[in-house]
Design a protein around this motif. Sequence first.
Motif, PDB file in Angstrom:
ATOM      1  N   ASN A   1      24.888 123.514  60.420  1.00 54.77           N
ATOM      2  CA  ASN A   1      25.483 123.709  61.739  1.00 54.77           C
ATOM      3  C   ASN A   1      26.180 122.466  62.288  1.00 54.77           C
ATOM      4  OD1 ASN A   1      24.463 126.367  61.856  1.00 54.77           O
ATOM      5  ND2 ASN A   1      22.468 125.552  62.442  1.00 54.77           N
ATOM      6  N   ASP A   2      25.849 121.305  61.721  1.00 55.85           N
ATOM      7  CA  ASP A   2      26.418 120.046  62.215  1.00 55.85           C
ATOM      8  C   ASP A   2      26.459 119.059  61.052  1.00 55.85           C
ATOM      9  OD1 ASP A   2      27.135 117.662  63.433  1.00 55.85           O
ATOM     10  OD2 ASP A   2      25.754 117.907  65.129  1.00 55.85           O
ATOM     11  N   ARG A   3      27.629 118.836  60.497  1.00 54.83           N
ATOM     12  CA  ARG A   3      27.772 117.991  59.300  1.00 54.83           C
ATOM     13  C   ARG A   3      27.366 116.546  59.548  1.00 54.83           C
ATOM     14  NH1 ARG A   3      33.510 118.857  56.933  1.00 54.83           N
ATOM     15  NH2 ARG A   3      32.618 117.374  55.451  1.00 54.83           N
ATOM     16  N   ARG A   4      27.278 116.126  60.812  1.00 52.70           N
ATOM     17  CA  ARG A   4      26.865 114.755  61.120  1.00 52.70           C
ATOM     18  C   ARG A   4      25.363 114.561  60.984  1.00 52.70           C
ATOM     19  NH1 ARG A   4      28.838 114.716  67.018  1.00 52.70           N
ATOM     20  NH2 ARG A   4      27.951 116.760  66.719  1.00 52.70           N
ATOM     21  N   VAL A   5      24.622 115.651  61.006  1.00 49.92           N
ATOM     22  CA  VAL A   5      23.157 115.597  60.995  1.00 49.92           C
ATOM     23  C   VAL A   5      22.648 115.851  59.588  1.00 49.92           C
ATOM     24  CG1 VAL A   5      21.046 116.688  61.899  1.00 49.92           C
ATOM     25  CG2 VAL A   5      23.047 116.377  63.387  1.00 49.92           C
ATOM     26  N   ARG A   6      21.645 115.056  59.194  1.00 51.97           N
ATOM     27  CA  ARG A   6      20.996 115.232  57.895  1.00 51.97           C
ATOM     28  C   ARG A   6      19.610 115.830  58.121  1.00 51.97           C
ATOM     29  NH1 ARG A   6      25.427 115.022  56.161  1.00 51.97           N
ATOM     30  NH2 ARG A   6      26.443 113.187  55.359  1.00 51.97           N
ATOM     31  N   GLN A   7      19.335 116.914  57.419  1.00 48.33           N
ATOM     32  CA  GLN A   7      18.025 117.552  57.491  1.00 48.33           C
ATOM     33  C   GLN A   7      17.117 116.960  56.419  1.00 48.33           C
ATOM     34  OE1 GLN A   7      16.743 119.703  59.608  1.00 48.33           O
ATOM     35  NE2 GLN A   7      18.596 120.174  60.745  1.00 48.33           N
ATOM     36  N   ILE A   8      15.880 116.679  56.800  1.00 41.87           N
ATOM     37  CA  ILE A   8      14.891 116.106  55.892  1.00 41.87           C
ATOM     38  C   ILE A   8      13.907 117.216  55.533  1.00 41.87           C
ATOM     39  CG2 ILE A   8      13.165 114.296  55.609  1.00 41.87           C
ATOM     40  CD1 ILE A   8      16.125 113.362  56.182  1.00 41.87           C
ATOM     41  N   ALA A   9      13.746 117.459  54.230  1.00 38.47           N
ATOM     42  CA  ALA A   9      12.824 118.497  53.766  1.00 38.47           C
ATOM     43  C   ALA A   9      11.950 117.930  52.653  1.00 38.47           C
ATOM     44  CB  ALA A   9      13.601 119.708  53.255  1.00 38.47           C
ATOM     45  N   MET A  10      10.789 118.518  52.466  1.00 37.69           N
ATOM     46  CA  MET A  10       9.846 118.044  51.469  1.00 37.69           C
ATOM     47  C   MET A  10      10.178 118.634  50.091  1.00 37.69           C
ATOM     48  SD  MET A  10       5.687 117.832  51.783  1.00 37.69           S
ATOM     49  CE  MET A  10       5.817 118.451  53.412  1.00 37.69           C
ATOM     50  N   THR A  11       9.990 117.813  49.078  1.00 40.04           N
ATOM     51  CA  THR A  11      10.150 118.278  47.702  1.00 40.04           C
ATOM     52  C   THR A  11       8.808 118.799  47.190  1.00 40.04           C
ATOM     53  OG1 THR A  11       9.564 116.145  46.738  1.00 40.04           O
ATOM     54  CG2 THR A  11      11.925 116.514  47.245  1.00 40.04           C
ATOM     55  N   ASP A  12       8.830 119.398  46.024  1.00 43.29           N
ATOM     56  CA  ASP A  12       7.579 119.860  45.413  1.00 43.29           C
ATOM     57  C   ASP A  12       6.633 118.687  45.165  1.00 43.29           C
ATOM     58  OD1 ASP A  12       8.445 122.481  45.444  1.00 43.29           O
ATOM     59  OD2 ASP A  12       9.115 122.477  43.349  1.00 43.29           O
ATOM     60  N   LYS A  13       7.196 117.546  44.773  1.00 43.42           N
ATOM     61  CA  LYS A  13       6.361 116.353  44.538  1.00 43.42           C
ATOM     62  C   LYS A  13       5.698 115.893  45.843  1.00 43.42           C
ATOM     63  CE  LYS A  13       6.614 111.600  42.832  1.00 43.42           C
ATOM     64  NZ  LYS A  13       7.510 110.539  42.329  1.00 43.42           N
ATOM     65  N   GLY A  14       6.461 115.876  46.928  1.00 40.98           N
ATOM     66  CA  GLY A  14       5.903 115.500  48.225  1.00 40.98           C
ATOM     67  C   GLY A  14       4.828 116.472  48.667  1.00 40.98           C
ATOM     68  N   ARG A  15       5.087 117.759  48.461  1.00 34.35           N
ATOM     69  CA  ARG A  15       4.116 118.785  48.830  1.00 34.35           C
ATOM     70  C   ARG A  15       2.833 118.629  48.021  1.00 34.35           C
ATOM     71  NH1 ARG A  15       7.482 122.252  48.387  1.00 34.35           N
ATOM     72  NH2 ARG A  15       8.254 122.262  50.491  1.00 34.35           N
TER      73      ARG A  15
END
Length: 151
Positions: free
Chosen positions: A88-102
């Motif tokens: 929705n906003d190319r200026r913003v970066r979304q942070i999500a967990m990887t399988d390794k982090g989980r």
Amino acid sequence: MQQSEAFSEAFREWSEIFMGRSMHRFMMQAKESGISMPQIGTLMRIHRQGALPVSDISKEMGTTLAATSQLVERLVQQGLITRTEDPNDRRVRQIAMTDKGRAILDASLRARQQWIDDLASTLTPDELTTVTDALHILITRARAIDPASEA
């Protein structure tokens, strides 16, 4: 001593024991995985809320955006989270967990849960019922006096 004072004293003592012992196992497992407390806190936020922008993580942690960005970068380099463009906003970066982090977070949560399971195994069936009933009363009352914290 009044009943409310006796409750407060017993509850404070229980809270100290519970937090100290269950969180000790949680933190030791995280440390063995090479994760710092701020990093595990970031993973917990993502676990609870899903993908977040860095600014939200920064606000919740009470740290500067620069410090949070450095923390996020280390987690990205460790392969524990990903940073993607917000659709929705190319200026913003979304942070999500990887399988390794989980997997690391799950191992820490299991270590904490093991302490609770060990404690439960020391209680008789009647004690388990009494404590469970009391905890349900506390949960209900806590939610009633502070419903905003559930959000």
